[in-house]
Design a protein around this motif. Structure first.
Motif, mmCIF file in Angstrom:
data_model
loop_
_atom_site.group_PDB
_atom_site.id
_atom_site.type_symbol
_atom_site.label_atom_id
_atom_site.label_comp_id
_atom_site.label_asym_id
_atom_site.label_seq_id
_atom_site.Cartn_x
_atom_site.Cartn_y
_atom_site.Cartn_z
ATOM 1 N N SER A 280 0.831 -1.203 0.000
ATOM 2 C CA SER A 280 0.000 0.000 0.000
ATOM 3 C C SER A 280 0.866 1.255 0.000
ATOM 4 O O SER A 280 0.646 2.182 -0.790
ATOM 5 N N HIS A 281 1.885 1.265 0.859
ATOM 6 C CA HIS A 281 2.765 2.437 0.935
ATOM 7 C C HIS A 281 3.660 2.529 -0.301
ATOM 8 O O HIS A 281 3.989 3.638 -0.745
ATOM 9 N N PHE A 282 4.040 1.366 -0.836
ATOM 10 C CA PHE A 282 4.907 1.382 -2.005
ATOM 11 C C PHE A 282 4.195 1.974 -3.222
ATOM 12 O O PHE A 282 4.771 2.772 -3.971
ATOM 13 N N ARG A 283 2.943 1.580 -3.422
ATOM 14 C CA ARG A 283 2.180 2.130 -4.549
ATOM 15 C C ARG A 283 2.001 3.638 -4.395
ATOM 16 O O ARG A 283 2.111 4.405 -5.375
ATOM 17 N N LYS A 284 1.736 4.056 -3.166
ATOM 18 C CA LYS A 284 1.584 5.495 -2.916
ATOM 19 C C LYS A 284 2.909 6.219 -3.201
ATOM 20 O O LYS A 284 2.940 7.299 -3.804
ATOM 21 N N TYR A 285 3.997 5.577 -2.779
ATOM 22 C CA TYR A 285 5.323 6.175 -3.000
ATOM 23 C C TYR A 285 5.626 6.283 -4.496
ATOM 24 O O TYR A 285 6.135 7.303 -4.993
ATOM 25 N N VAL A 286 5.325 5.198 -5.245
ATOM 26 C CA VAL A 286 5.586 5.195 -6.693
ATOM 27 C C VAL A 286 4.819 6.311 -7.391
ATOM 28 O O VAL A 286 5.368 7.048 -8.233
ATOM 29 N N ASN A 287 3.544 6.446 -7.048
ATOM 30 C CA ASN A 287 2.719 7.492 -7.677
ATOM 31 C C ASN A 287 3.227 8.886 -7.327
ATOM 32 O O ASN A 287 3.279 9.783 -8.170
ATOM 33 N N GLN A 288 3.566 9.053 -6.020
ATOM 34 C CA GLN A 288 4.068 10.367 -5.592
ATOM 35 C C GLN A 288 5.399 10.679 -6.271
ATOM 36 O O GLN A 288 5.648 11.827 -6.694
ATOM 37 N N ASN A 289 6.257 9.680 -6.376
ATOM 38 C CA ASN A 289 7.561 9.873 -7.009
ATOM 39 C C ASN A 289 7.408 10.213 -8.495
ATOM 40 O O ASN A 289 8.114 11.085 -9.041
ATOM 41 N N GLN A 290 6.470 9.512 -9.157
ATOM 42 C CA GLN A 290 6.228 9.782 -10.575
ATOM 43 C C GLN A 290 5.691 11.196 -10.778
ATOM 44 O O GLN A 290 6.124 11.933 -11.695
ATOM 45 N N GLU A 291 4.780 11.591 -9.919
ATOM 46 C CA GLU A 291 4.210 12.931 -10.012
ATOM 47 C C GLU A 291 5.288 13.992 -9.786
ATOM 48 O O GLU A 291 5.336 15.031 -10.469
ATOM 49 N N LYS A 292 6.179 13.718 -8.855
ATOM 50 C CA LYS A 292 7.263 14.655 -8.569
ATOM 51 C C LYS A 292 8.181 14.801 -9.794
ATOM 52 O O LYS A 292 8.565 15.930 -10.175
ATOM 53 N N ARG A 293 8.511 13.699 -10.439
ATOM 54 C CA ARG A 293 9.371 13.733 -11.629
ATOM 55 C C ARG A 293 8.666 14.485 -12.778
ATOM 56 O O ARG A 293 9.297 15.274 -13.512
ATOM 57 N N ASN A 294 7.360 14.233 -12.901
ATOM 58 C CA ASN A 294 6.597 14.930 -13.946
ATOM 59 C C ASN A 294 6.628 16.430 -13.720
ATOM 60 O O ASN A 294 6.825 17.229 -14.662
ATOM 61 N N ARG A 295 6.414 16.839 -12.465
ATOM 62 C CA ARG A 295 6.409 18.264 -12.146
ATOM 63 C C ARG A 295 7.779 18.898 -12.420
ATOM 64 O O ARG A 295 7.875 20.063 -12.840
ATOM 65 N N GLU A 296 8.841 18.155 -12.119
ATOM 66 C CA GLU A 296 10.187 18.690 -12.371
ATOM 67 C C GLU A 296 10.407 18.929 -13.874
ATOM 68 O O GLU A 296 11.006 19.931 -14.275
ATOM 69 N N VAL A 297 9.912 17.973 -14.691
ATOM 70 C CA VAL A 297 10.055 18.136 -16.152
ATOM 71 C C VAL A 297 9.247 19.344 -16.631
ATOM 72 O O VAL A 297 9.721 20.163 -17.438
ATOM 73 N N VAL A 298 8.006 19.476 -16.139
ATOM 74 C CA VAL A 298 7.149 20.603 -16.534
ATOM 75 C C VAL A 298 7.796 21.925 -16.136
ATOM 76 O O VAL A 298 7.800 22.900 -16.915
ATOM 77 N N THR A 299 8.356 21.985 -14.954
ATOM 78 C CA THR A 299 9.020 23.215 -14.493
ATOM 79 C C THR A 299 10.208 23.557 -15.393
ATOM 80 O O THR A 299 10.425 24.727 -15.761
ATOM 81 N N ALA A 300 10.986 22.504 -15.717
ATOM 82 C CA ALA A 300 12.158 22.751 -16.576
ATOM 83 C C ALA A 300 11.731 23.238 -17.957
ATOM 84 O O ALA A 300 12.359 24.152 -18.536
ATOM 85 N N VAL A 301 10.636 22.686 -18.526
ATOM 86 C CA VAL A 301 10.143 23.121 -19.835
ATOM 87 C C VAL A 301 9.610 24.547 -19.750
ATOM 88 O O VAL A 301 9.824 25.372 -20.654
ATOM 89 N N SER A 302 8.910 24.872 -18.663
ATOM 90 C CA SER A 302 8.330 26.216 -18.495
ATOM 91 C C SER A 302 9.408 27.290 -18.543
ATOM 92 O O SER A 302 9.181 28.413 -19.026
ATOM 93 N N GLN A 303 10.578 26.949 -18.029
ATOM 94 C CA GLN A 303 11.659 27.926 -17.982
ATOM 95 C C GLN A 303 12.255 28.204 -19.369
ATOM 96 O O GLN A 303 13.060 29.129 -19.524
ATOM 97 N N GLN A 304 11.845 27.392 -20.356
ATOM 98 C CA GLN A 304 12.385 27.586 -21.706
ATOM 99 C C GLN A 304 11.479 28.461 -22.587
ATOM 100 O O GLN A 304 11.772 28.669 -23.768
ATOM 101 N N TYR A 305 10.386 28.955 -22.035
ATOM 102 C CA TYR A 305 9.524 29.880 -22.779
ATOM 103 C C TYR A 305 10.134 31.275 -22.707
ATOM 104 O O TYR A 305 10.390 31.804 -21.609
ATOM 105 N N LEU A 306 10.341 31.888 -23.871
ATOM 106 C CA LEU A 306 11.045 33.166 -23.930
ATOM 107 C C LEU A 306 10.106 34.363 -24.037
ATOM 108 O O LEU A 306 10.543 35.520 -23.973
#
Length: 463
Positions: free
Chosen positions: A34-60
């Motif tokens: 139960s905790h592992f699935r929650k961790y996996v989802n949270q970790n995936q969401e965190k990685r997704n947000r990091e990618v979105v943030t990095a892409v956002s910074q490339q808008y000029l």
């Protein structure tokens, strides 16, 4: 079908260990999963947000993007197992991972599907793309679509972690089972060995060998109590066997003397050596009386010790009874130069008057036999709460300390010579003890050599 205690204990330990390990593994897996699935989802969401943030910074601004950096971010994400697509506000594709390397994207999707199916074969996963809004100065300027295989994204590291954890749990379970078998065997041996020794000792007792003693020590309280009980039983039976043999020898001695006297007298008269005059006939008669008295005492003891022994209880004054008995004994005490004194007031008690009279008579007879001329016998009857204490004390020769535990045994006499002048067959005190205990009382004896003896009777008044 019967099994030894050792086998039962070993199997019990094994069952407890296996049950505990299985339950622990099931509960641990449920909790961790139960905790592992929650961790996996949270970790995936965190990685997704990091990618979105990095892409956002490339808008000029003004609809312009740093496409080189967007591509670099996309390639890095692809290498980490993320398939992304970047669009501007108008829906124009800025960068698409499938367009960049479609084969690699397909391999990533297949790999993610295999990881999910290995861990969750019934999850029914599928490839999905999740859109994330890209903002600039709090205004939406585009979208980042991140594709992943759901419902759980499992990387190789995630899968390796959970598989390693399961292997550790299995290893712990196997170790626990082996350890429980070893520990169960050791504990079973420690418990079964002293019990087997007790069985052996009990079998020896059953065969009549009472000298066997259990000397093995145990740290288990119940085992210690069991071995102590068996040892005490063996000691008691050994003592009883010794007393039985002694009683047989004493009985033979008590009967042999008067019978031998009778036989010699009768033979002498039959052979004509002696004339059957009145004195010789009287001597034979006295021996017959003595034998008859001893047999009568034994019959009386057997009657008192039988289960059908009935007390005829009435309320009477114990002090008055003792005074009357003393009056009957006064001539004998006076002839032997022994003083007798009584102390006590009116003491009513609910008991068998005749039986208690027998007790007092036996104790006074005993004191008379073992008190020398010039001695003194003191009797007292005093209440102490709900009980009556009767004391018979003399300053006679006393009883040796080693004989005190046996003075109430049948035919036991401290005088090993069994001199007729110093006592009878050794039944009087046994009768007294039996009568007192039948009244739910108890009798004790205290004595010192050359200082005297005291008997203490404690009786419930019952009124």
């Amino acid at each position: 079908m019967k099994f030894s205690l050792r086998i039962k204990l070993s199997v019990s330990y094994l069952l407890v260990a296996v049950t505990s390990v299985v339950l622990a593994m099931m509960l641990t897996n449920m909790f961790l999963d139960s905790h592992f699935r929650k961790y996996v989802n949270q970790n995936q969401e965190k990685r997704n947000r990091e990618v979105v943030t990095a892409v956002s910074q490339q808008y000029l601004g003004d609809g312009k993007w740093n496409t080189e950096m967007v591509e670099a971010i996309g390639v890095s994400a692809l290498e980490n197992g993320l398939i992304i697509k970047v669009k501007d506000i108008s829906g124009r594709v800025i960068w698409d991972a499938t367009a960049h390397n479609n084969g690699m994207c397909q391999r990533i999707i297949e790999h993610m599907a295999r990881n999910v199916s290995r861990r969750y074969p019934d999850a029914g996963g599928s490839y999905t793309e999740i859109p994330y809004e890209v903002t600039y100065n709090q205004k939406s300027v585009g979208l980042v679509e991140i594709g992943s295989y759901g419902p759980y994204y499992l990387s190789d590291n995630d899968l390796a972690f959970i598989n390693t954890l399961n292997k550790i749990l299995i290893a712990v379970g196997v170790f626990s089972v082996i350890f429980s078998l070893v520990l169960g065997s050791i504990m079973a041996k420690k418990l079964s060995q002293p019990i087997a020794r007790v069985i052996s000792s009990a079998q020896s007792i059953a065969r009549g060998y009472f000298s066997d003693r259990i000397t093995e020590k145990s740290t288990t309280e119940e085992i210690c109590q069991l071995t102590s009980t068996i040892n005490n039983l063996a000691q008691t039976l050994e003592n009883q066997e010794a007393l039985r043999k002694k009683m047989s020898a004493d009985m033979a001695h008590e009967l042999r003397t008067p019978l031998a006297t009778l036989q010699s007298h009768m033979e002498a008269m039959i052979d004509g050596i002696w004339e059957p005059d009145a004195d010789r006939l009287k001597s034979c008669y006295e021996e017959i009386i003595r034998i008859n008295k001893m047999v009568g005492d034994l019959e009386k003891l057997a009657k008192y010790e039988s289960e059908g022994f009935v007390l005829d209880k009435t309320v009477f004054d114990m002090s008055a009874l003792i005074r009357r008995i003393i009056c009957n004994f006064e001539p004998e005490f006076k002839n032997n130069g022994i003083e007798i004194a009584f102390e006590g007031g009116t003491e009513e008690i609910f008991a068998d008057k005749d039986k208690m009279s027998q007790v007092i008579i036996n104790l006074l007879s005993n004191a008379l036999k073992y008190t020398q001329e010039g001695g003194k016998v003191e009797i007292s009857a005093k209440s102490k709460g709900d009980v009556l204490e009767i004391r018979v004390k003399d300053n006679g020769q006393g009883i040796p300390e080693e004989d005190l535990p046996f003075v109430f045994e049948r035919l036991y006499r401290a005088d090993k010579s069994r001199n007729r002048k110093t006592g009878g067959a050794g039944i009087g005190l046994t009768i007294a003890k039996t009568i007192v205990e039948a009244h739910n009382g108890h009798i004790e004896v205290y004595s010192k050599i050359n200082e005297g003896t005291e008997f203490l009777i404690t009786l419930p008044k019952g009124i």
